[in-house]
Design a protein around this motif. Sequence first.
Motif, PDB file in Angstrom:
ATOM      1  N   MET A  48      -7.827   0.043   1.022  1.00 23.75           N
ATOM      2  CA  MET A  48      -6.635   0.201   1.854  1.00 23.75           C
ATOM      3  C   MET A  48      -5.659   1.260   1.337  1.00 23.75           C
ATOM      4  O   MET A  48      -5.113   2.008   2.148  1.00 23.75           O
ATOM      5  N   PHE A  52      -4.352   3.943   3.928  1.00 19.13           N
ATOM      6  CA  PHE A  52      -2.968   3.967   4.410  1.00 19.13           C
ATOM      7  C   PHE A  52      -2.306   5.323   4.177  1.00 19.13           C
ATOM      8  O   PHE A  52      -1.377   5.692   4.899  1.00 19.13           O
ATOM      9  N   VAL A  58      -0.958   0.955  11.867  1.00 17.60           N
ATOM     10  CA  VAL A  58      -1.750  -0.192  11.440  1.00 17.60           C
ATOM     11  C   VAL A  58      -1.616  -1.308  12.469  1.00 17.60           C
ATOM     12  O   VAL A  58      -0.519  -1.552  12.973  1.00 17.60           O
ATOM     13  N   TYR A 116       1.302  -6.049   5.251  1.00 17.03           N
ATOM     14  CA  TYR A 116       1.823  -5.609   6.546  1.00 17.03           C
ATOM     15  C   TYR A 116       3.342  -5.451   6.490  1.00 17.03           C
ATOM     16  O   TYR A 116       3.890  -4.463   6.982  1.00 17.03           O
ATOM     17  N   ILE A 119       4.354  -2.176   4.707  1.00 15.66           N
ATOM     18  CA  ILE A 119       3.914  -0.897   5.262  1.00 15.66           C
ATOM     19  C   ILE A 119       5.054  -0.267   6.061  1.00 15.66           C
ATOM     20  O   ILE A 119       5.686  -0.924   6.886  1.00 15.66           O
ATOM     21  N   LYS A 123       3.433  -0.069  13.203  1.00 12.82           N
ATOM     22  CA  LYS A 123       2.507  -1.190  13.075  1.00 12.82           C
ATOM     23  C   LYS A 123       2.653  -2.159  14.225  1.00 12.82           C
ATOM     24  O   LYS A 123       3.694  -2.215  14.873  1.00 12.82           O
TER      25      LYS A 123
END
Length: 143
Positions: A48, A52, A58, A116, A119, A123
């Motif tokens: 990841m 990323f 995402v 999550y 990030i 998203k």
Amino acid sequence: MKVVHLDQLHHMPDTDWQPRPADEFRVLHDDAIAGEQWVMEGNYSAYMPQRFLRATGVILLDLSTPVSLFRYMRRTLFEANRAGALEGGHDSIKWSMLHYIAVTTPKNRRRYADIYRQISLPKLYLPSTDAIRRCYQEWNLER
């Protein structure tokens, strides 16, 4: 836009889901994310960080364990030509996969939720099959 199914990269074609050597998988993964545009399906959390760095967004599918088990059984038994299926492979119910979904995935769900939250990319959180279905409809995707 290229669609990449990580399970297909991680497993050897024409096998019963035999994993590739880790170095081969890493090369295939890194080649896939080097492309200009891609959509990638799958987790493989060890990869990841580099993913990323190249991603522009995402989507987190966060389905419950019972729903995940149901979806696994349905796709394994009734969706022979599903997107992400292993070329030349044969799907069958595997105890190791049932264990993964029932025991490992619940711990991963918490970890993925933490990732999550951290990030900063655009998203989208999809916590249910209804949420996924609505996205399919909104984005005019075939199911």
